[in-house]
Write a protein that holds these residues in place. Structure first.
Motif, PDB file in Angstrom:
ATOM      1  N   ILE A   1       3.700  -3.513   4.210  1.00  0.00           N
ATOM      2  CA  ILE A   1       3.947  -2.372   3.328  1.00  0.00           C
ATOM      3  C   ILE A   1       4.246  -2.860   1.907  1.00  0.00           C
ATOM      4  O   ILE A   1       3.650  -2.392   0.933  1.00  0.00           O
TER       5      ILE A   1
ATOM      6  N   VAL B   1       2.578   6.897  -3.070  1.00  0.00           N
ATOM      7  CA  VAL B   1       3.685   7.154  -2.139  1.00  0.00           C
ATOM      8  C   VAL B   1       3.152   7.872  -0.906  1.00  0.00           C
ATOM      9  O   VAL B   1       3.483   7.509   0.231  1.00  0.00           O
TER      10      VAL B   1
ATOM     11  N   MET C   1       0.832   2.972  11.147  1.00  0.00           N
ATOM     12  CA  MET C   1       1.170   1.679  11.748  1.00  0.00           C
ATOM     13  C   MET C   1       2.236   1.843  12.823  1.00  0.00           C
ATOM     14  O   MET C   1       2.195   1.185  13.858  1.00  0.00           O
ATOM     15  N   PHE C   2       3.182   2.737  12.536  1.00  0.00           N
ATOM     16  CA  PHE C   2       4.251   2.972  13.508  1.00  0.00           C
ATOM     17  C   PHE C   2       3.651   3.486  14.815  1.00  0.00           C
ATOM     18  O   PHE C   2       3.975   2.997  15.903  1.00  0.00           O
TER      19      PHE C   2
ATOM     20  N   PHE D   1       5.728  -5.764   9.543  1.00  0.00           N
ATOM     21  CA  PHE D   1       5.588  -4.384   9.099  1.00  0.00           C
ATOM     22  C   PHE D   1       6.048  -4.232   7.644  1.00  0.00           C
ATOM     23  O   PHE D   1       5.299  -3.791   6.780  1.00  0.00           O
TER      24      PHE D   1
ATOM     25  N   ALA E   1       1.247   5.414   1.155  1.00  0.00           N
ATOM     26  CA  ALA E   1       2.139   4.474   1.832  1.00  0.00           C
ATOM     27  C   ALA E   1       2.811   5.143   3.030  1.00  0.00           C
ATOM     28  O   ALA E   1       2.920   4.538   4.107  1.00  0.00           O
TER      29      ALA E   1
ATOM     30  N   SER F   1       1.071  -4.285   0.211  1.00  0.00           N
ATOM     31  CA  SER F   1       0.045  -3.339  -0.216  1.00  0.00           C
ATOM     32  C   SER F   1       0.573  -2.426  -1.314  1.00  0.00           C
ATOM     33  O   SER F   1      -0.173  -1.993  -2.172  1.00  0.00           O
ATOM     34  N   PHE F   2       1.870  -2.170  -1.301  1.00  0.00           N
ATOM     35  CA  PHE F   2       2.415  -1.278  -2.316  1.00  0.00           C
ATOM     36  C   PHE F   2       2.522  -1.973  -3.676  1.00  0.00           C
ATOM     37  O   PHE F   2       2.163  -1.421  -4.697  1.00  0.00           O
TER      38      PHE F   2
ATOM     39  N   LEU G   1       0.390   5.368   5.769  1.00  0.00           N
ATOM     40  CA  LEU G   1       0.183   4.048   6.364  1.00  0.00           C
ATOM     41  C   LEU G   1       1.334   3.682   7.296  1.00  0.00           C
ATOM     42  O   LEU G   1       1.125   3.171   8.403  1.00  0.00           O
ATOM     43  N   VAL G   2       2.570   3.972   6.843  1.00  0.00           N
ATOM     44  CA  VAL G   2       3.735   3.692   7.679  1.00  0.00           C
ATOM     45  C   VAL G   2       3.641   4.476   8.984  1.00  0.00           C
ATOM     46  O   VAL G   2       3.795   3.923  10.080  1.00  0.00           O
TER      47      VAL G   2
END
Lengths: 348, 343
Positions: free
Chosen positions: B242, A82, A92-93, B238, A85, B245-246, A88-89
């Motif tokens: 996500i 988590v 990327m954002f 996007f 992730a 990969s998750f 990563l979000v």
């Protein structure tokens, strides 16, 4: 016969073979159920899936009848995932919408990467147990920064000619920081082996690539239509990559194993044939592609068997006298602090 | 009951081959010289059950016992609904074999697009503007050069554009039209998320005797902007990355490649769907403004004749490749435009 009075003898100087006792039927069931539940739970179950897969492979790998164990709990894996992730979000954002913040983030990630790598190794080693003794990893930030950031950047200035030496430094750093209980690993690697492995791989690529291309044309392929590219060139490309990677990996694995010992406990051996390993890897990848992924469990088990049967250990006199440094009562406070970071921040 | 296995004392690498005695809810193990471990069966900590892996027992005193038999079941501890029993069950495996591809399909083609639509609502205007301006900058630098059309022709198109905006009640602060020459795009038109619409010289050239067709193309592009298609596409990529990969994080390279190609097909399908939406928008507005739906059909037909001139007839792509295309086939779009009926 009275079993009870005989400790298992680890006779010195007799190499013990590593054995993999898993089979593709059992693993297929585990894999397909893992996959189904992972998708159905939108990824939440993937942490349980990872743990079950690792437990299956660790527990089925044994040396002289003793099985390895994987100790991580799904919650630890899930937490790490988590966090990864979310990072990563955020990353990327920023890259998409705030390029300057994204660039700053990329630079700070370069400095964070050694810490993440160490953390991941520490976690994975601590979660591996053999004969009731856990492994550990003691790498420092400075050591990791040197081999994972500094040296690779320097090798760019030598047009990557120094890269094999950098890879050697990375492997030395990793191996020499592992401990089995209270006994450290010791590895001395030779630079010339890394260079010769790189050169051999390069020479193989000079043979393999024309051969594959020739094969493509021989079966009547032209590279004109997009369907040709999709169904012939891309698989051929991947087959080549896996072939070369396997040759290199087999040579380096043999060298690392044969140069590594655990102080007073064991010497490691590996005699993996690069040609045989390359054939296994390439046929595995083609089988997986041809079955749209369903041959994956079979391929993974097959690879584990090949790797296990090419490995052996010579037990030394101290093999029965290793103590677990992580279970001591006085370190429990340190353990508490460690559990806060007892996660592997990664998506893999 | 006697169970043979290995006993590992607490925190030490010694191991003993032993026979454990299970009797009256108690576990007794004798090992070494006169050492013994015993406890109630209920007090044992058992490892997770996995097919092909023996279930190990850890005693409260720290010793660990590993049975030799991977199928050994600890008395009173077998649960019929465990994950392990699912993993062993042939019917479960067979149904998982069918369900998994279906779920992957649903995930890629339903869940991810739906979440993209949902995400779009939360993207602020300023982000949309930045995104559009930066993309435009890159495209302009790489693929566009100033228009070489006579000023008069350009003026005519701009007039068409202004009239269309006025008729649709859209502000010209939000929408701008630019005309460029582009070798890369040929006869083409595209829209950027912040409302910039680009027509190429070749397109105007091809449709210059038919201004109504140009207007229809403009309406199609406005449709892309109005329906926030670029943002949705970005949100989709996007969300897709996500999710992939998750969920499939610990697959090895090739599996990721397979699923990645599923993602490409999904992207293409999604883009086709958006083309249909923009077509529909153009046709609706044409009807609304009192123009003929045939304007759009004619524009498409002209584009079709252009592409046909450039391609030998034998080179047409096989049917299945259409799934990888970002645009629906022109024939279908023409048919749709011709048969358009106002509801």
């Amino acid at each position: 016969m009275d079993f009870a009075n005989s400790p298992v003898q680890s006779g010195p100087h007799t190499p013990k073979l590593v054995r993999f006792s898993g089979n593709s039927r059992d693993f297929f069931g585990i894999w397909i159920v893992n996959l189904l539940l992972s998708i159905a739970t939108l990824g939440i179950y993937s942490a349980w899936a990872t743990v079950r897969t690792k437990q299956y492979f660790y527990n089925n790998t044994s040396i002289d009848g003793h099985r390895f164990e994987y100790l991580a709990t799904p919650i630890q894996i899930l937490t790490g995932r988590v966090i990864a992730a979310l990072l990563l979000v955020a990353y990327m954002f920023c890259i998409h919408y705030f390029p300057i913040v994204g660039a700053a983030l990329a630079i700070s990630l370069t400095f964070l990467a050694p810490w993440f790598i160490n953390q991941s190794f520490k976690f994975n080693m601590r979660m591996t147990r053999f004969r009731n003794i856990r492994f550990s990893f003691n790498g420092s930030y400075g050591g990791a920064f040197k081999v994972f950031v500094l040296l690779p950047i320097l090798s760019v200035f030598t047009l990557y000619l120094l890269m094999p030496w950098v890879l050697k430094k990375i492997d030395e750093y990793l191996c020499n920081n592992i401990q089995f209980g209270d006994k450290p690993f010791a590895t001395t690697l030779s630079t010339s082996t890394y260079f010769s492995a790189a050169v051999t791989t390069l020479l193989c690529s000079l043979v393999a690539i024309p051969l594959v291309l020739g094969g493509v044309f021989a079966v009547g392929g032209t590279l004109a239509g997009s369907s040709q590219v999709l169904f012939i060139l891309i698989p051929a490309y991947f087959a080549c990559i896996y072939l070369l990677k396997a040759i290199y990996q087999a040579m380096i694995r043999n060298h690392i194993f044969n140069s590594t010992s655990i102080d007073q406990v064991a010497e490691l051996h590996s005699d993996l044939s690069p040609a045989k390993f390359a054939v296994v890897e390439v046929t595995n990848i083609l089988a997986i592609a041809a079955t749209l992924g369903f041959a994956y469990p079979w391929a993974k088990v097959r690879k584990a068997k090949i790797l296990a049967s090419a490995s052996a250990l010579t037990m030394l006199a101290g093999a029965d006298n290793v103590f677990d440094t992580l279970d001591n009562a006085e370190s429990s406070l340190g353990d508490e602090a460690a559990t806060l970071f007892d996660i592997d921040v990664s998506l893999t | 009951m006697r169970v043979s296995g290995l006993l590992y004392p607490f925190s030490n690498s010694t191991a003993f081959k032993v026979e454990a005695l299970l009797e009256n809810g108690q576990l007794h193990i004798h090992y070494g010289e006169n050492r013994a471990a015993k406890c109630a069966l209920d007090a044992l900590t058992l490892s997770t059950s996995i097919p092909g892996v023996p279930v190990q027992a850890t005693l409260p005193s720290g010793e660990r016992f590993v049975p030799n038999d991977p199928n050994f079941v600890w008395p009173g501890r077998a649960s019929p609904t465990s994950i392990a029993s699912l993993e062993r069950h042939t019917m479960v495996i067979l149904s998982a074999l069918i369900l998994t591809p279906l779920l992957i399909y649903a995930l890629l083609f339903k869940v991810v697009p739906a979440s993209a639509v949902w995400l779009v609502e939360y993207v602020p205007e300023s982000v949309v503007d930045t995104m559009g301006q930066q993309s435009m900058y890159v495209i302009e630098e790489s693929f566009l050069s100033p228009s070489e059309l006579p000023l008069g022709t350009q003026q005519q198109v701009h007039t068409l554009w202004k009239d269309a905006l006025k008729a649709l009640d859209l502000s010209d602060d939000q929408y701008q039209l630019s005309i460029y020459d582009s070798e890369h795009f040929g006869a083409n038109a595209f829209a950027l998320p912040h409302g910039q619409i680009v027509l190429t010289d070749d397109l105007i050239e091809a449709l210059k005797d038919n201004p109504s067709a140009i207007r229809a193309v403009l309406l199609h592009e406005i449709g892309h902007v109005e329906r926030k298609h670029s943002i949705r596409l970005a949100a989709q990529a996007f969300a897709g990355t996500i999710a992939m990969s998750f969920i499939f994080g610990d697959m090895e390279g090739i599996v990721e490649l397979l699923i990645g190609s599923g993602n490409v097909v999904m992207g293409a399908q999604f883009s086709q769907e958006m083309e249909w939406e923009a077509d529909q928008f153009a046709l609706d507005r044409l009807a609304h403004l009192g123009h003929s739906n045939d304007d759009f059909a004619q524009a498409l037909q002209r584009l079709q004749s252009l592409t046909h001139d450039n391609e030998a007839p034998s080179q047409t792509a096989p049917k299945w490749l259409e799934y990888l295309s970002t645009h629906p086939s022109l024939e279908e779009r023409i048919k749709h435009a011709q048969s358009y009926q106002t509801d």
